[in-house]
Design an enzyme around this catalytic site. Sequence first.
Site, PDB file in Angstrom:
ATOM      1  N   HIS A 326       0.802  -1.219   0.000  1.00 57.67           N
ATOM      2  CA  HIS A 326       0.000   0.000   0.000  1.00 57.67           C
ATOM      3  C   HIS A 326       0.834   1.267   0.000  1.00 57.67           C
ATOM      4  O   HIS A 326       0.346   2.318  -0.427  1.00 57.67           O
ATOM      5  CB  HIS A 326      -0.947   0.012   1.214  1.00 57.67           C
ATOM      6  CG  HIS A 326      -2.139  -0.865   1.034  1.00 57.67           C
ATOM      7  ND1 HIS A 326      -2.110  -2.214   1.280  1.00 57.67           N
ATOM      8  CD2 HIS A 326      -3.403  -0.584   0.626  1.00 57.67           C
ATOM      9  CE1 HIS A 326      -3.310  -2.737   1.042  1.00 57.67           C
ATOM     10  NE2 HIS A 326      -4.108  -1.775   0.628  1.00 57.67           N
ATOM     11  N   GLY A 327       2.044   1.213   0.483  1.00 61.20           N
ATOM     12  CA  GLY A 327       2.817   2.440   0.469  1.00 61.20           C
ATOM     13  C   GLY A 327       4.133   2.328   1.203  1.00 61.20           C
ATOM     14  O   GLY A 327       4.344   1.427   2.025  1.00 61.20           O
TER      15      GLY A 327
END
Length: 477
Positions: A326-327
């Site tokens: 996700h990041g």
Amino acid sequence: MLFNSFEFFIFLPIVFVLYWLIGNKRIQQQNLLIALSSYVFYGWWDWRFLFLILFSSLIDYTIGLKLRSKDKSSSRKLLLWISICINLGFLGFFKYYNFFVDSLIESFTFFGAKLSLNTLNIILPVGISFYTFQTLSYTIDVYNKKLEPTKNFLAFMAFVSFFPQLVAGPIERATNLLPQFYKKREFVYKNAVDGLRQVLWGLFKKVVIADNCATYANMIFNNQEDYSGSTLLLGAFFFAFQIYGDFSGYSDIAIGISRLFGFNLKRNFAFPYFSRDIAEFWRRWHISLSTWFRDYLYIPLGGSRGGIKMKVRNTFIIFIVSGFWHGANWTFIVWGALNALYFLPLLLLNRNRVNTNLVAEGKYLPTWRELLQMTMTFFITLIAWIFFRADNVTNAIIYIRDIFTKALFTTPEILPFTILGLVTFFTSIEWLGRSGEYAIQKIDFMKKPIRWGFYMFLIILMFLFTGEQQEFIYFQF
């Protein structure tokens, strides 16, 4: 180009009309139009990154053909690893380079040493995580002989860049979507109407629910030290509905638009906030990513076949990698690890089996037990979302601490009754429509005046409660 932008409302009808004017007997011409339209759609953000999509398509298309001609196991493995390394290499550079450099510098500083490394001013290509995983699924499935490699490069380009789901999913498997580019697509009026209905519901989720909840979630999270525990809890509540309305709304729009062109995408959300435990939640939330990690990471690692230690190890790997996907921030890794901890009791007690039955099936209201289970699952999910939303781990921990230590049982300083009313309305519609693929799918059984009155009501709400336009959250991933 945003789905809820003026440009897209011009772009979509033009592509739709041209697509069906070409006629379903000219499949290659239709595929060419889809590929060109998808490149225009993506290039609206930054045309330079079109070369990245084209290069990724060329690599995996070529490797797929090479895999077809190779029988030797070592040669096939080498080709597979070339695809994996190139795809993940690009993803790692654009998304994680600065994260690893910063983490390395901080680690050396912690031990009293100084490391001279510089970060780079890297622009993250929109949707790179999504189309990278999509092309990887093709190569892996060809390697595992679950799919015949395609010789049709135009169809493959259209598959990789298909604009409805290009930048935020669903992450389509080549086994499902690619064969649809070989076949004649029929315009079916009923499917098109169903697609438009899902688009309408997705736009409502985004414009009315997500964007309005974002206003208050941002206000509270950005000034968390100024608010009481009750307001902080409300901020987390607003973010929970922001991210759900935002992401599932995008998926609804993508799936609905695909139906207009004769394509069927996989379902990506199945009313996750009505889950009775965390295992059920993860089988209902971002289904395309959860199943991707299950099939291409969890099962190859051994899945649940080994002993307790292997099961626990694999569970933590799958959730932490999912968080990292996700990041490039420790908050996402902690978020993934926290969900693994939530999952652990179910795994150890062997209660993580697929829950296929519908909650309160055939009833208007859940039992008290089901209501308690859903409330508890939503609450622990909400706590985990705080790490997902916070700027850093320290802020997230302070935020959670302050919820329980700063006047939790008082009236919140911010209490927007209108937005809370809209969320209540939205949740009620989702509950009543939970047996469908999406909440208002089965509304066509109503009489025409009631049905059209409901559609108009949603449209009026979108006009009345259009707040500040927000990018879809998952564009950054």
